[in-house]
Design a protein around this motif. Sequence first.
Motif, short mmCIF file in Angstrom:
data_model
loop_
_atom_site.label_atom_id
_atom_site.label_comp_id
_atom_site.label_asym_id
_atom_site.label_seq_id
_atom_site.Cartn_x
_atom_site.Cartn_y
_atom_site.Cartn_z
N GLU A 190 37.58 -26.53 65.81
CA GLU A 190 38.41 -27.76 65.96
C GLU A 190 37.99 -28.83 66.95
OE1 GLU A 190 41.73 -25.83 66.78
OE2 GLU A 190 42.32 -25.66 64.55
N ARG A 191 37.08 -28.40 67.97
CA ARG A 191 36.62 -29.06 69.06
C ARG A 191 34.99 -29.22 69.65
NH1 ARG A 191 41.65 -27.26 73.22
NH2 ARG A 191 43.36 -28.43 72.02
N ALA A 192 34.63 -27.93 69.64
CA ALA A 192 33.33 -27.96 70.41
C ALA A 192 32.16 -28.17 69.40
CB ALA A 192 33.11 -26.63 70.98
N TYR A 193 32.18 -27.47 68.21
CA TYR A 193 31.32 -27.27 66.99
C TYR A 193 31.41 -27.50 65.89
CZ TYR A 193 28.22 -25.38 70.97
OH TYR A 193 27.55 -25.21 71.91
N SER A 194 31.17 -28.46 65.13
CA SER A 194 31.42 -29.02 63.91
C SER A 194 30.29 -28.15 62.94
CB SER A 194 31.19 -30.48 63.50
OG SER A 194 29.72 -30.48 63.87
N ALA A 196 28.14 -29.33 61.26
CA ALA A 196 26.65 -29.88 61.26
C ALA A 196 26.06 -29.49 62.54
CB ALA A 196 27.06 -31.24 61.33
N GLU A 197 26.70 -29.10 63.51
CA GLU A 197 26.20 -28.67 64.78
C GLU A 197 25.70 -27.48 64.72
OE1 GLU A 197 28.33 -31.47 68.21
OE2 GLU A 197 29.50 -30.13 66.83
N LEU A 198 26.52 -26.40 64.00
CA LEU A 198 26.21 -25.17 63.76
C LEU A 198 24.95 -24.70 62.87
CD1 LEU A 198 29.56 -23.01 63.99
CD2 LEU A 198 27.85 -23.32 65.78
N LEU A 199 25.06 -25.63 61.84
CA LEU A 199 24.01 -25.31 60.80
C LEU A 199 22.59 -25.16 61.11
CD1 LEU A 199 23.69 -25.10 57.44
CD2 LEU A 199 23.27 -27.57 57.53
N HIS A 219 38.88 -31.46 63.28
CA HIS A 219 37.70 -32.09 63.99
C HIS A 219 37.15 -33.29 63.65
CE1 HIS A 219 33.48 -32.57 65.36
NE2 HIS A 219 33.77 -31.82 66.30
N ASP A 220 37.27 -33.67 62.30
CA ASP A 220 36.43 -34.94 61.96
C ASP A 220 37.71 -35.88 61.50
OD1 ASP A 220 34.23 -33.67 62.16
OD2 ASP A 220 33.68 -34.38 60.00
N LYS A 221 38.97 -35.70 61.92
CA LYS A 221 40.23 -36.60 61.61
C LYS A 221 40.22 -36.83 60.15
CE LYS A 221 40.33 -37.74 66.59
NZ LYS A 221 39.49 -36.99 67.04
N LEU A 222 40.07 -35.77 59.34
CA LEU A 222 40.32 -36.25 57.92
C LEU A 222 41.68 -36.17 57.39
CD1 LEU A 222 37.12 -34.22 56.94
CD2 LEU A 222 37.22 -36.53 57.40
N ASP A 223 41.89 -36.84 56.19
CA ASP A 223 43.34 -36.96 55.58
C ASP A 223 43.56 -35.56 55.11
OD1 ASP A 223 43.27 -39.72 56.40
OD2 ASP A 223 42.76 -40.46 54.35
N SER A 224 42.49 -34.96 54.50
CA SER A 224 43.18 -33.66 53.71
C SER A 224 41.90 -32.69 53.60
CB SER A 224 43.95 -34.07 52.50
OG SER A 224 42.88 -34.09 51.32
N GLN A 225 42.13 -31.49 52.89
CA GLN A 225 41.16 -30.60 52.57
C GLN A 225 40.49 -30.92 51.21
OE1 GLN A 225 41.69 -26.30 53.55
NE2 GLN A 225 43.03 -26.98 55.03
N GLU A 226 41.09 -32.23 50.64
CA GLU A 226 40.28 -32.50 49.43
C GLU A 226 39.22 -33.69 49.79
OE1 GLU A 226 40.68 -31.52 46.24
OE2 GLU A 226 41.82 -29.90 47.36
#
Length: 314
Positions: A190-194, A196-199, A219-226
Amino acid sequence: MTAGHTPNLGLVCLTVGPEVRFRTVTLSRYRALSPAEREAKLLDLYSSNIKTLRGAAEFCAARGIRLYRLSSSLFPMLDLLGDDTGAAVLDHLAPLLLEAGHAFADAGIRVLMHPEQFIVLNSDRPEVREASVRAMSAHARVMDGLGLERSTWNLLLLHGGKGGRGAELQAIIPDLPDAVRLRLGLENDERAYSPAELLPICEATGTPLVFDAHHHVVHDKLDSQEDPSVREWVLRSRATWQPPEWQIVHLSNGIDGPQDRRHAHLIADFPSAYADVPWIEVEAKGKEEAIAALRLHPLLNAPAQYTPDTVPLE
């Protein structure tokens, strides 16, 4: 991952009911004991936890649960620096431990482990890095003792560790002991590694990426898992798995909405992007209750909406 596919839902460590409960001992209590008392304490504790682990295999088998996450606290003091008592006791109990592993294998249950947050392979402190490798090696020793193969079928999963040190993480992975490296997976947080950073780290080291949609949304402050990016990362992470049919994702909901980091008791919102994922660890407080409820979800009882094709990197 074909039409009509139903994902395998995984139980994490314990049960809501009393069936699977493990014992432990604190470091301070352990250090207060004499050498003979330490050995007796660990012999009793380890024996009890192996018996419970065997019961966990039976519990999962009876309920058709084919994925189980081992507790990383099964054998406390096993990685204690300068004290080999735990290792000697576990060696003594090797036949019982192997029997427990066979119970999972005979029931067709996949087994993995997600060690503690304090393990930071890419710490900027040498003593933390050394302790982290020692702890991971102890966990790998347990998996070897269970007779679990050294591959990502029996995953040893970590988060990325200290933020801003992805290059250091990538550099240390090839030098890990084989028992660790061949099982290693990385998970976004949720904080250190998205993701995109791990890929790039996963691609460079041949390490599979375990995607967690809840962490990604927070992490990305999105509205939902959809959000469409959830499906994108399901596919991009799938491409890091060899074979793709071994892909694992994590599933959880926030208690008070998508941005709540706390895990809810049940899964009310199952992301449609997960409909064709083969293996899903259910990180819900309700444990087996959450798994039983999820099996009634419409998306898990309908033809899969997606194909296993990967999404090209931009």
